[in-house]
Design an enzyme around this catalytic site. Structure first.
Site, short mmCIF file in Angstrom:
data_model
loop_
_atom_site.label_atom_id
_atom_site.label_comp_id
_atom_site.label_asym_id
_atom_site.label_seq_id
_atom_site.Cartn_x
_atom_site.Cartn_y
_atom_site.Cartn_z
N HIS A 170 0.80 -1.23 0.00
CA HIS A 170 0.00 0.00 0.00
C HIS A 170 0.84 1.28 0.00
O HIS A 170 0.46 2.29 0.62
CB HIS A 170 -0.95 0.01 1.19
CG HIS A 170 -2.05 -1.00 1.10
ND1 HIS A 170 -2.55 -1.46 -0.09
CD2 HIS A 170 -2.76 -1.63 2.09
CE1 HIS A 170 -3.52 -2.33 0.16
NE2 HIS A 170 -3.65 -2.47 1.46
N HIS A 219 -9.73 2.11 0.51
CA HIS A 219 -9.78 0.90 1.33
C HIS A 219 -10.97 0.95 2.29
O HIS A 219 -10.81 0.71 3.50
CB HIS A 219 -8.47 0.74 2.11
CG HIS A 219 -8.10 -0.68 2.41
ND1 HIS A 219 -8.97 -1.56 3.00
CD2 HIS A 219 -6.95 -1.37 2.20
CE1 HIS A 219 -8.37 -2.73 3.16
NE2 HIS A 219 -7.14 -2.64 2.68
N GLU A 251 -11.85 -3.33 -3.53
CA GLU A 251 -10.89 -2.30 -3.88
C GLU A 251 -10.59 -2.39 -5.39
O GLU A 251 -9.88 -3.29 -5.84
CB GLU A 251 -9.61 -2.48 -3.08
CG GLU A 251 -9.83 -2.49 -1.58
CD GLU A 251 -8.66 -3.15 -0.86
OE1 GLU A 251 -7.56 -2.56 -0.86
OE2 GLU A 251 -8.85 -4.25 -0.30
#
Length: 351
Positions: A105, A179, A316
């Site tokens: 991420h 997210h 996502e």
């Protein structure tokens, strides 16, 4: 129709984070410029009773914990990059490894921990918020000065549209998403295993022991990974199937079926208890299904309710994980002459 801005809290360095409320009179989204967090998304059930569908924390402090991604904008590169390494035009880059040897991420300080600039607040039939941030060349090891804008809009037909724009002055991998942890019951004390899920994908990308795609595009047919027809999320989640063991549930990228539509519907979720239904539209090639496998009750959520395993799901929309190493995956590199832009809509009604 309304747009309102209030104070969300202050960062450790004293800077103020704001909370912006967008409402069309039926659904209401609260979004912070800290991390672009979707703090609340209030949607009515079949009886007309509104509830917040987004898991998270009671205030800003809960989101300041390193590695907290609840409801936040994720980047520079959402999902995983094996070994935190990639090569561009013969030059090797090493980015921050923050999940063992994996880069997850965007590294230790990703876009989820930035205080974004509020560029525009727009009222009207479709109220919107435009956020912008800057990531300098070399941040977390990524090349290029990256400028990002994200526009959140509450649509006239009860959707939350998220539009992503990015430009870099050097070739660099970009993969942005949000997210959000959705609980369509509107009750974080209840799990979502009875929710009916359909994903319009005939294949997924299997993962290895480090949750890195193997490069294979595997058919879902005849496996617990198959959501081509609606089924309860919990039906196969504990199946004796290797791909579901280590992640303790679903944490996989689905290869979305090709469509001639500009913004196709790629997934649908319905909660039989509340009647709420969420349709997901995107022009991205993949969607990561995550069933909140690693929530274990140790984090406190809103109203003092612990965040528990399988009490939410994430859808996502994004490029495939580790695309930087897989020439058969969609191209994740952007830069001069190739800007980044895509759209996702989470649309709500009663099924």
């Amino acid at each position: 129709m309304s747009v309102q801005k209030t104070v969300f809290g202050r960062l450790p360095d004293g800077r103020q984070a704001d909370l912006i409320t967008l409402s069309n009179g039926r659904i209401e989204a609260q979004i912070s410029n800290y991390g672009g967090i979707i703090y609340q998304l209030c949607v009515p059930d079949k009886a007309g009773k509104k509830a917040n569908l987004i898991l998270g924390h009671d205030g800003l402090e809960g989101y300041l914990v390193k590695g907290d991604y609840h409801g936040a904008l994720i980047g520079r590169y959402a999902n995983r990059i094996a070994k935190g390494r990639f090569t561009i035009d013969g030059k090797d880059y090493q980015i921050t490894q923050n999940e063992g040897e994996t880069a997850l991420h965007g590294g230790v300080t990703g876009l989820n921990q930035k205080l974004w600039d509020i560029v525009e607040l727009k009222d009207g039939e479709e109220p919107s918020l435009t956020l912008a941030c800057f990531s300098p060349d070399g941040e977390e090891g990524f090349p290029g000065n990256l400028r990002v804008q994200v526009v959140y809009t509450v649509t006239a037909n009860d959707g939350l549209r998220i539009e992503y724009f990015a430009q870099s002055d050097k070739k660099t991998p970009i993969n942005l998403t949000n997210h959000a942890y959705f609980n369509l019951k509107g009750d974080p004390a209840q799990d979502i295993l009875d929710n009916l899920l359909c994903i319009h994908a005939d294949a997924y990308t299997p993962i290895d022991a480090d949750s890195i795609p193997t490069g294979e595009l595997a058919p879902v047919q005849g496996t617990p990974m198959d959501f081509t027809s609606p089924k309860p999320i919990g039906r196969d989640i504990c199946a004796d199937f290797a791909q579901l063991k280590k992640p303790m549930g679903y944490d996989h990228n689905y290869v979305l079926n090709a469509s001639k539509e500009e913004l196709p519907c790629i997934a649908e979720v319905q909660d039989p208890q509340s009647g709420r239904r969420m349709r997901v539209y995107t022009d991205q090639p993949g969607v990561q299904l995550y069933t909140a496998n690693f929530l274990d009750g140790s984090e406190m959520g809103k109203n003092g309710v612990p965040l528990q395993q399988h009490h939410a799901l994430c859808l996502e929309t994004q490029n495939f994980p580790d695309s930087v190493h897989q020439p058969g995956f969609p191209d994740p590199f952007y830069g001069p002459g190739r800007d980044y832009h895509y759209t996702t809509i989470y649309q709500f009604d009663i099924g």
